[in-house]
Design a protein around this motif. Structure first.
Motif, PDB file in Angstrom:
ATOM      1  N   PHE A 235       2.485  18.326  19.025  1.00  0.00           N
ATOM      2  CA  PHE A 235       3.768  17.656  19.208  1.00  0.00           C
ATOM      3  C   PHE A 235       4.875  18.348  18.403  1.00  0.00           C
ATOM      4  CE2 PHE A 235       6.876  14.461  17.786  1.00  0.00           C
ATOM      5  CZ  PHE A 235       7.449  14.170  19.011  1.00  0.00           C
ATOM      6  N   LYS A 236       4.584  18.711  17.166  1.00  0.00           N
ATOM      7  CA  LYS A 236       5.597  19.376  16.330  1.00  0.00           C
ATOM      8  C   LYS A 236       6.007  20.716  16.938  1.00  0.00           C
ATOM      9  CE  LYS A 236       4.604  17.371  11.819  1.00  0.00           C
ATOM     10  NZ  LYS A 236       4.102  17.624  10.464  1.00  0.00           N
ATOM     11  N   ASP A 237       5.034  21.461  17.465  1.00  0.00           N
ATOM     12  CA  ASP A 237       5.339  22.758  18.083  1.00  0.00           C
ATOM     13  C   ASP A 237       6.240  22.583  19.305  1.00  0.00           C
ATOM     14  OD1 ASP A 237       3.780  23.949  16.145  1.00  0.00           O
ATOM     15  OD2 ASP A 237       2.038  24.247  17.452  1.00  0.00           O
ATOM     16  N   ILE A 238       5.911  21.613  20.146  1.00  0.00           N
ATOM     17  CA  ILE A 238       6.725  21.354  21.333  1.00  0.00           C
ATOM     18  C   ILE A 238       8.096  20.830  20.923  1.00  0.00           C
ATOM     19  CG2 ILE A 238       6.919  19.898  23.393  1.00  0.00           C
ATOM     20  CD1 ILE A 238       3.868  20.130  23.657  1.00  0.00           C
ATOM     21  N   LYS A 239       8.151  20.043  19.857  1.00  0.00           N
ATOM     22  CA  LYS A 239       9.409  19.470  19.374  1.00  0.00           C
ATOM     23  C   LYS A 239      10.375  20.569  18.935  1.00  0.00           C
ATOM     24  CE  LYS A 239      11.575  15.639  17.807  1.00  0.00           C
ATOM     25  NZ  LYS A 239      12.937  16.046  17.823  1.00  0.00           N
ATOM     26  N   GLU A 240       9.848  21.675  18.402  1.00  0.00           N
ATOM     27  CA  GLU A 240      10.720  22.797  18.028  1.00  0.00           C
ATOM     28  C   GLU A 240      11.422  23.352  19.264  1.00  0.00           C
ATOM     29  OE1 GLU A 240       8.777  25.806  15.689  1.00  0.00           O
ATOM     30  OE2 GLU A 240       7.980  24.326  14.291  1.00  0.00           O
ATOM     31  N   ASN A 241      10.676  23.509  20.364  1.00  0.00           N
ATOM     32  CA  ASN A 241      11.295  23.961  21.611  1.00  0.00           C
ATOM     33  C   ASN A 241      12.322  22.938  22.098  1.00  0.00           C
ATOM     34  OD1 ASN A 241       9.672  26.233  21.646  1.00  0.00           O
ATOM     35  ND2 ASN A 241       8.128  25.293  22.957  1.00  0.00           N
ATOM     36  N   TYR A 242      11.997  21.681  21.956  1.00  0.00           N
ATOM     37  CA  TYR A 242      12.893  20.593  22.361  1.00  0.00           C
ATOM     38  C   TYR A 242      14.211  20.682  21.590  1.00  0.00           C
ATOM     39  CZ  TYR A 242      14.740  15.831  22.573  1.00  0.00           C
ATOM     40  OH  TYR A 242      15.556  14.738  22.709  1.00  0.00           O
ATOM     41  N   ASP A 243      14.132  20.934  20.295  1.00  0.00           N
ATOM     42  CA  ASP A 243      15.346  21.023  19.482  1.00  0.00           C
ATOM     43  C   ASP A 243      16.235  22.177  19.953  1.00  0.00           C
ATOM     44  OD1 ASP A 243      14.572  18.830  17.985  1.00  0.00           O
ATOM     45  OD2 ASP A 243      13.683  20.043  16.372  1.00  0.00           O
ATOM     46  N   ASP A 244      15.617  23.295  20.337  1.00  0.00           N
ATOM     47  CA  ASP A 244      16.394  24.413  20.865  1.00  0.00           C
ATOM     48  C   ASP A 244      17.060  24.047  22.186  1.00  0.00           C
ATOM     49  OD1 ASP A 244      15.724  26.052  18.742  1.00  0.00           O
ATOM     50  OD2 ASP A 244      14.057  27.013  19.790  1.00  0.00           O
ATOM     51  N   VAL A 245      16.317  23.373  23.061  1.00  0.00           N
ATOM     52  CA  VAL A 245      16.842  22.975  24.366  1.00  0.00           C
ATOM     53  C   VAL A 245      17.970  21.960  24.206  1.00  0.00           C
ATOM     54  CG1 VAL A 245      16.234  21.718  26.486  1.00  0.00           C
ATOM     55  CG2 VAL A 245      14.748  23.524  25.645  1.00  0.00           C
ATOM     56  N   GLN A 246      17.872  21.072  23.227  1.00  0.00           N
ATOM     57  CA  GLN A 246      18.877  20.033  23.022  1.00  0.00           C
ATOM     58  C   GLN A 246      20.264  20.599  22.746  1.00  0.00           C
ATOM     59  OE1 GLN A 246      17.486  17.383  24.568  1.00  0.00           O
ATOM     60  NE2 GLN A 246      18.815  16.295  23.176  1.00  0.00           N
ATOM     61  N   ARG A 247      20.331  21.781  22.206  1.00  0.00           N
ATOM     62  CA  ARG A 247      21.641  22.374  21.917  1.00  0.00           C
ATOM     63  C   ARG A 247      22.450  22.586  23.198  1.00  0.00           C
ATOM     64  NH1 ARG A 247      21.585  27.555  19.118  1.00  0.00           N
ATOM     65  NH2 ARG A 247      19.687  27.970  20.268  1.00  0.00           N
ATOM     66  N   PHE A 248      21.739  22.867  24.302  1.00  0.00           N
ATOM     67  CA  PHE A 248      22.416  23.131  25.569  1.00  0.00           C
ATOM     68  C   PHE A 248      22.302  21.967  26.547  1.00  0.00           C
ATOM     69  CE2 PHE A 248      21.035  27.195  23.814  1.00  0.00           C
ATOM     70  CZ  PHE A 248      22.252  27.833  23.711  1.00  0.00           C
ATOM     71  N   GLY A 249      21.451  21.016  26.229  1.00  0.00           N
ATOM     72  CA  GLY A 249      21.283  19.854  27.095  1.00  0.00           C
ATOM     73  C   GLY A 249      20.668  20.216  28.429  1.00  0.00           C
TER      74      GLY A 249
ATOM     75  N   TYR B 131      15.046  22.816  30.499  1.00  0.00           N
ATOM     76  CA  TYR B 131      15.285  21.437  30.078  1.00  0.00           C
ATOM     77  C   TYR B 131      14.251  20.460  30.643  1.00  0.00           C
ATOM     78  CZ  TYR B 131      17.617  16.943  29.505  1.00  0.00           C
ATOM     79  OH  TYR B 131      17.912  15.642  29.184  1.00  0.00           O
ATOM     80  N   SER B 132      14.073  20.427  31.937  1.00  0.00           N
ATOM     81  CA  SER B 132      13.150  19.471  32.562  1.00  0.00           C
ATOM     82  C   SER B 132      11.723  19.671  32.094  1.00  0.00           C
ATOM     83  CB  SER B 132      13.205  19.592  34.080  1.00  0.00           C
ATOM     84  OG  SER B 132      14.469  19.217  34.549  1.00  0.00           O
TER      85      SER B 132
ATOM     86  N   MET C   1      11.367  18.603  28.381  1.00  0.00           N
ATOM     87  CA  MET C   1      11.464  17.142  28.255  1.00  0.00           C
ATOM     88  C   MET C   1      10.154  16.480  28.677  1.00  0.00           C
ATOM     89  SD  MET C   1      14.346  16.599  26.911  1.00  0.00           S
ATOM     90  CE  MET C   1      14.643  14.872  27.117  1.00  0.00           C
ATOM     91  N   LYS C   2       9.564  16.947  29.763  1.00  0.00           N
ATOM     92  CA  LYS C   2       8.285  16.396  30.224  1.00  0.00           C
ATOM     93  C   LYS C   2       7.181  16.675  29.214  1.00  0.00           C
ATOM     94  CE  LYS C   2       9.371  16.696  35.120  1.00  0.00           C
ATOM     95  NZ  LYS C   2       9.141  17.433  36.373  1.00  0.00           N
ATOM     96  N   GLN C   3       7.157  17.894  28.673  1.00  0.00           N
ATOM     97  CA  GLN C   3       6.136  18.247  27.681  1.00  0.00           C
ATOM     98  C   GLN C   3       6.259  17.397  26.427  1.00  0.00           C
ATOM     99  OE1 GLN C   3       6.692  22.446  26.998  1.00  0.00           O
ATOM    100  NE2 GLN C   3       5.238  23.030  28.602  1.00  0.00           N
ATOM    101  N   VAL C   4       7.475  17.185  25.968  1.00  0.00           N
ATOM    102  CA  VAL C   4       7.691  16.385  24.759  1.00  0.00           C
ATOM    103  C   VAL C   4       7.207  14.954  24.984  1.00  0.00           C
ATOM    104  CG1 VAL C   4       9.476  15.325  23.309  1.00  0.00           C
ATOM    105  CG2 VAL C   4       9.554  17.760  23.783  1.00  0.00           C
TER     106      VAL C   4
END
Length: 145
Positions: A50-64, A70-71, A74-77
């Motif tokens: 989860f923490k590893d995927i969350k790092e990718n999520y944080d990067d994606v969140q910058r661009f929304g 993005y999709s 978001m599904k992986q998280v």
């Protein structure tokens, strides 16, 4: 300024209160569930994933939603978090953590209200605010603060 003996008495009583919390059943349950969580290899694997995927999520969140992944991210998280939360050790730890937070909130509220009705204390783990939200964004998150 508080008189010296009053100050010492307050410190002594707060140390006693701290010791009572540390010796409580709620704290014992929290420590036991935390120990079990740390010793469970499957739970640790799920947390790491989860923490590893969350790092990718944080990067994606910058661009929304304009980010090309993005999709998928978001599904992986969501899937990873759901899998982690469904683990018995993780769930037990979260319950124990919530119970400890509730105890600390009740103590804070009791101390605050014993002092004055005007003093605010955290409720349900939230920081100090009128609404109980405590996000500090001035309501831009959608809460009522």
């Amino acid at each position: 300024m508080i008189a010296t003996m009053e100050y010492v008495d307050i410190l002594d009583r707060s140390e006693q209160l701290g010791k009572m919390v540390l010796d409580s059943d709620v704290m014992t349950a929290y420590n036991n569930s935390q120990k079990e969580l740390k010793e469970d290899s499957e739970a640790q694997r799920l947390i790491k994933t989860f923490k590893d995927i969350k790092e990718n999520y944080d990067d994606v969140q910058r661009f929304g939603r304009y980010h090309p992944d993005y999709s998928q991210i978001m599904k992986q998280v969501r899937a990873s978090k759901r899998e982690m939360d469904m683990n018995d050790k993780v769930a037990s730890f979260k319950i124990a953590e919530r119970n400890l937070q509730k105890l600390l909130d009740e103590i804070s509220e009791y101390v605050a209200l014993s002092t004055s009705e005007e003093i605010k204390a955290p409720k349900d783990g939230a920081a100090l605010s009128d609404s109980g939200c405590g996000c500090g964004s001035g309501g831009s998150c959608g809460c009522a603060s």
